[in-house]
Design an enzyme around this catalytic site. Structure first.
Site, PDB file in Angstrom:
ATOM      1  N   THR A   8     -64.640 -32.026 -30.146  1.00 56.49           N
ATOM      2  CA  THR A   8     -64.513 -30.582 -29.880  1.00 56.49           C
ATOM      3  C   THR A   8     -65.463 -29.807 -30.789  1.00 56.49           C
ATOM      4  O   THR A   8     -66.135 -28.854 -30.348  1.00 56.49           O
ATOM      5  CB  THR A   8     -63.062 -30.138 -30.120  1.00 56.49           C
ATOM      6  OG1 THR A   8     -62.220 -30.852 -29.213  1.00 56.49           O
ATOM      7  CG2 THR A   8     -62.891 -28.645 -29.917  1.00 56.49           C
ATOM      8  N   THR A  68     -62.001 -33.839 -24.902  1.00 56.75           N
ATOM      9  CA  THR A  68     -60.948 -34.668 -25.500  1.00 56.75           C
ATOM     10  C   THR A  68     -59.670 -34.653 -24.650  1.00 56.75           C
ATOM     11  O   THR A  68     -58.697 -35.297 -24.997  1.00 56.75           O
ATOM     12  CB  THR A  68     -60.557 -34.139 -26.893  1.00 56.75           C
ATOM     13  OG1 THR A  68     -60.062 -32.786 -26.724  1.00 56.75           O
ATOM     14  CG2 THR A  68     -61.722 -34.126 -27.858  1.00 56.75           C
ATOM     15  N   ASN A 112     -54.959 -28.242 -27.942  1.00 57.18           N
ATOM     16  CA  ASN A 112     -54.037 -29.364 -28.152  1.00 57.18           C
ATOM     17  C   ASN A 112     -54.802 -30.667 -28.067  1.00 57.18           C
ATOM     18  O   ASN A 112     -55.007 -31.230 -26.985  1.00 57.18           O
ATOM     19  CB  ASN A 112     -52.901 -29.310 -27.122  1.00 57.18           C
ATOM     20  CG  ASN A 112     -51.982 -28.150 -27.389  1.00 57.18           C
ATOM     21  OD1 ASN A 112     -51.169 -28.182 -28.311  1.00 57.18           O
ATOM     22  ND2 ASN A 112     -52.139 -27.079 -26.605  1.00 57.18           N
ATOM     23  N   GLU A 113     -55.242 -31.103 -29.226  1.00 57.63           N
ATOM     24  CA  GLU A 113     -56.094 -32.284 -29.309  1.00 57.63           C
ATOM     25  C   GLU A 113     -55.260 -33.552 -29.128  1.00 57.63           C
ATOM     26  O   GLU A 113     -54.024 -33.501 -29.137  1.00 57.63           O
ATOM     27  CB  GLU A 113     -56.798 -32.294 -30.672  1.00 57.63           C
ATOM     28  CG  GLU A 113     -57.712 -31.086 -30.907  1.00 57.63           C
ATOM     29  CD  GLU A 113     -58.990 -31.099 -30.054  1.00 57.63           C
ATOM     30  OE1 GLU A 113     -59.021 -31.764 -28.999  1.00 57.63           O
ATOM     31  OE2 GLU A 113     -59.953 -30.407 -30.446  1.00 57.63           O
ATOM     32  N   PRO A 114     -55.931 -34.707 -28.927  1.00 55.99           N
ATOM     33  CA  PRO A 114     -55.194 -35.963 -28.761  1.00 55.99           C
ATOM     34  C   PRO A 114     -54.139 -36.142 -29.854  1.00 55.99           C
ATOM     35  O   PRO A 114     -54.415 -35.908 -31.035  1.00 55.99           O
ATOM     36  CB  PRO A 114     -56.303 -37.015 -28.874  1.00 55.99           C
ATOM     37  CG  PRO A 114     -57.519 -36.319 -28.343  1.00 55.99           C
ATOM     38  CD  PRO A 114     -57.388 -34.889 -28.796  1.00 55.99           C
TER      39      PRO A 114
END
Ligand code: F6R
Length: 268
Positions: free
Chosen positions: A180, A155, A161-163
């Site tokens: 994820t 991602t 720290n995702e989108p």
């Protein structure tokens, strides 16, 4: 495929080194970490490392353990902060990042237990915000992170720290992206068993490190690596914020570099 190690294409907005294999990259990164630890130690100073888990850094940790055993590399002056931990998660569980770090590194070197920091997955959820503030404060009190080691998720996450994670985000509880959780499914014997949340250092926390080293291996990482390194800086791809760091370095094996513009050049 063989790729020139030191070609720096102008399309790449983060200094990037491509080596033939993950092992070559890992040995090189382990050497940089060991040199930093020794250099700090020679001045009687501590060395503060930000550490990642997952498959990517495993050979780096093996090499550091080997240097400890065979070359007397001491970690007595090292302080560590891990990027993240699933939430909830008990330290003894199979998938715990706490357990991962003990098995792959901490139990095999001479680091002082009080110098190890890993986000706590056992907290009551109401205690997490204050805990995260204390985690940030502990990093500051240690003098800030000298070298932050990173992997990258498909991602584009660094840490978890995702989108959507902003440039200024700090340590906090985050909801994991579906991709994820799918990638973690085999570790948890099925996607439904993967925790939905994690505690992670923020993008801002990571960017405060004085030196950042991101490693990526394998063809699965090639598309997101191209976006992070050649694409726009955007919260949609947290790793793209490394373009704004003055001392970030990306190390790739040939497969992870396959979608960089330079690899499509006829002369490679
Ligand atoms: C782990 C972490 C993650 C991983 C990423 C890649 O502490 O912060 O960002 O680095 O998910 O994982 P692997 O290395 O297993 O491909």
């Amino acid at each position: 495929m063989s790729v020139e190690p030191d070609v720096f294409s102008s399309k790449e907005k983060v200094p990037t080194i491509v080596l033939d294999s993950a092992k070559e990259v890992s040995l090189s990164v382990a050497r940089e970490i060991a040199d930093l630890i020794r250099e700090r130690g020679s001045h009687g100073r501590t060395c503060v490392l930000g550490l990642a888990t997952g498959s990517t850094p495993m050979t780096v940790y093996n090499e550091l353990v080997r240097m400890h055993r065979d070359e007397g590399l001491s970690f007595a002056n090292v302080i560590t902060f891990n990027l993240d931990e699933y939430f909830p998660m008990r330290p003894e569980e199979l998938q715990s990042y706490n357990r991962f770090m003990r098995e792959h590194l901490f139990d095999r070197i001479d680091i002082k237990p009080e110098n190890v920091h890993i986000p706590d997955g056992t907290l009551d959820v109401s205690d997490v915000p204050e805990y995260c503030r204390r985690y940030e404060r502990a990093i500051q009190d240690a003098g800030g992170i000298d070298l932050q080691l990173l992997g990258i998720g498909r991602t584009g996450h660094i840490g978890f720290n995702e989108p959507g994670s902003s440039r200024t985000s700090r340590t906090r509880l985050i909801t994991l992206d579906r991709l994820t959780r799918m990638d973690a499914a085999s570790d948890f014997f099925g996607e439904p068993n993967v925790p939905r949340r994690a505690i992670t250092m923020g993008v801002g926390t990571i960017l405060d490190a004085r030196r950042i080293v991101l490693m990526a291996f394998g063809e699965n990482k090639a598309p997101i690596i191209a976006q992070a390194i050649e694409g726009p800086v955007t919260p949609t791809v947290a790793a793209s914020f490394l373009q704004e760091h003055p001392n970030a370095q990306v190390y790739l094996d040939a497969a992870a570099a396959a979608e960089l513009t330079r690899c499509k050049c006829p002369w490679t």
